[in-house]
Design a protein around this motif. Structure first.
Motif, PDB file in Angstrom:
ATOM      1  N   LYS A 168       0.845  -1.187   0.000  1.00 35.62           N
ATOM      2  CA  LYS A 168       0.000   0.000   0.000  1.00 35.62           C
ATOM      3  C   LYS A 168       0.886   1.244   0.000  1.00 35.62           C
ATOM      4  CE  LYS A 168      -1.841  -1.655   3.514  1.00 35.62           C
ATOM      5  NZ  LYS A 168      -0.885  -2.798   3.612  1.00 35.62           N
ATOM      6  N   GLN A 191      -2.280   0.896  -9.342  1.00 38.92           N
ATOM      7  CA  GLN A 191      -3.288  -0.015  -8.822  1.00 38.92           C
ATOM      8  C   GLN A 191      -3.130  -0.278  -7.319  1.00 38.92           C
ATOM      9  OE1 GLN A 191      -5.939  -1.196 -10.724  1.00 38.92           O
ATOM     10  NE2 GLN A 191      -5.084   0.337 -12.114  1.00 38.92           N
ATOM     11  N   ASN A 224      -3.201   0.072  -3.370  1.00 34.12           N
ATOM     12  CA  ASN A 224      -4.094   0.702  -2.401  1.00 34.12           C
ATOM     13  C   ASN A 224      -3.415   1.944  -1.821  1.00 34.12           C
ATOM     14  OD1 ASN A 224      -6.067   1.256  -0.557  1.00 34.12           O
ATOM     15  ND2 ASN A 224      -5.904  -0.676   0.559  1.00 34.12           N
ATOM     16  N   GLU A 253      -7.524   4.697  -8.927  1.00 37.39           N
ATOM     17  CA  GLU A 253      -8.686   3.830  -8.705  1.00 37.39           C
ATOM     18  C   GLU A 253      -8.813   3.364  -7.257  1.00 37.39           C
ATOM     19  OE1 GLU A 253     -10.572  -0.373 -10.410  1.00 37.39           O
ATOM     20  OE2 GLU A 253      -8.722   0.451 -11.257  1.00 37.39           O
ATOM     21  N   ASN A 254      -7.767   2.778  -6.720  1.00 32.57           N
ATOM     22  CA  ASN A 254      -7.813   2.219  -5.367  1.00 32.57           C
ATOM     23  C   ASN A 254      -7.269   3.226  -4.357  1.00 32.57           C
ATOM     24  OD1 ASN A 254      -8.789  -0.380  -6.223  1.00 32.57           O
ATOM     25  ND2 ASN A 254      -6.739  -0.780  -7.016  1.00 32.57           N
ATOM     26  N   SER A 255      -7.955   4.328  -4.203  1.00 32.17           N
ATOM     27  CA  SER A 255      -7.457   5.378  -3.319  1.00 32.17           C
ATOM     28  C   SER A 255      -8.533   5.896  -2.395  1.00 32.17           C
ATOM     29  CB  SER A 255      -6.892   6.550  -4.138  1.00 32.17           C
ATOM     30  OG  SER A 255      -7.931   7.239  -4.827  1.00 32.17           O
ATOM     31  N   GLN A 256      -8.100   6.436  -1.281  1.00 31.97           N
ATOM     32  CA  GLN A 256      -8.989   7.171  -0.396  1.00 31.97           C
ATOM     33  C   GLN A 256      -8.318   8.479  -0.014  1.00 31.97           C
ATOM     34  OE1 GLN A 256      -9.154   5.606   3.864  1.00 31.97           O
ATOM     35  NE2 GLN A 256      -8.563   3.738   2.786  1.00 31.97           N
ATOM     36  N   ASP A 310      -6.402  -1.827   7.028  1.00 25.95           N
ATOM     37  CA  ASP A 310      -6.200  -2.491   5.750  1.00 25.95           C
ATOM     38  C   ASP A 310      -5.514  -3.827   5.928  1.00 25.95           C
ATOM     39  OD1 ASP A 310      -4.358  -2.258   2.783  1.00 25.95           O
ATOM     40  OD2 ASP A 310      -6.528  -2.280   2.858  1.00 25.95           O
TER      41      ASP A 310
END
Length: 270
Positions: free
Chosen positions: A115, A207, A209, A234-237, A267
């Motif tokens: 990550k 890709q 996290n 895409e895989n983000s916060q 996570d």
């Protein structure tokens, strides 16, 4: 060769946890900038600290302009460090431009990062027709000229701008000292590479996290840039912090550490 790479980037490993965090400092800084936040993680994780070539205790003789005239030279150094230490599936913690360097690593070698955590990231610092990066090209060229003509003057100007008004004066003074301690020629070239970089097109390729930490007010990275990154990865916060300034891991250590720990632990539990 192992010693050459580790000495080149002044690599230091702290802690002996099962999970590794590699900490990548931002432009003009060095690994000591993590000292305010690493105590929160040293007991539970293994921390890999390093200096980019030209900063801190790195080997200045290893600097070659043709290698480091894009972020890919710095990317390659991180890959070499991780390969020498036999690291995979680590947590990448990058500040500012290091977020994009880490992204390039993750795109090329996705197995290296479990990550990513980006503090104050930006894919493009310049204002474009279709993007507000926060800086006009003329302003950046003035900063680069200042670095050439009066490096200490540049440092004393940029430290309070970057740290923000809320930061304790001592922290701003410490940042200025770190700025001044970097090699002026290399710092100026790294600044040019940083401010004229544009990695917006690469964002959808990431890709891994990813956690994006955006300060409530940041004179270096406008707030909307965090939204842009979140929409593009895409895989983000995205977490918009209460902290102000460009160095929350220094000026707001408790808030920064708590958010990072929550992201890592929740996570890892999945």
């Amino acid at each position: 060769m192992k010693m050459d790479i580790l000495q080149r980037n002044n690599v230091n490993v702290v802690g002996d946890g099962d999970q590794t965090i590699i900490c990548a400092h931002g432009f003009g800084c060095e690994q000591s900038m993590w000292q305010y936040i690493t105590p929160a993680f040293a007991e539970k994780y293994r921390l890999v600290l390093f200096d980019y070539v030209g900063a801190g205790g790195s080997d200045l003789q290893a600097y070659h302009k043709e290698k480091y005239n894009t972020l890919h030279g710095y990317k390659q150094d991180i890959i070499e460090i991780m390969d020498e230490l036999n690291l995979e599936k680590v947590i990448f913690l990058g500040h500012s431009i290091s977020s994009m360097i880490g992204m390039l690593v993750a795109i090329e070698r996705p197995e290296l990062f479990e990550k990513m955590i980006m503090i104050g990231p930006s894919p493009c610092y310049l204002n474009k027709e279709d993007f507000n990066g926060g800086f006009e090209e003329s302003d950046v060229r003035e900063l680069l000229e200042m670095m050439e003509m009066n490096f200490s003057g540049w440092a004393s100007y940029m430290a309070p701008v970057g740290m923000g008004e809320e930061a304790a004066p001592q922290l701003t003074e410490d940042l200025e000292k770190v700025f001044v301690s970097t090699n002026p020629k290399i710092a100026r070239e790294f600044a040019e590479v940083t401010f004229f970089s544009d990695y917006r097109e690469q964002l959808p390729q990431l890709q891994t996290n990813t956690l994006i930490l955006q300060c409530a007010e940041d004179s270096i990275v406008p707030k909307h840039v965090g939204d842009y990154l979140h929409q593009s990865i895409e895989n983000s916060q995205l977490v918009v912090m209460n902290a102000k300034g460009h160095y929350p891991h220094i000026s707001h250590t408790s808030e920064t550490a708590a958010i990072i720990a929550d992201f890592i632990e929740s996570d890892l539990a999945i």
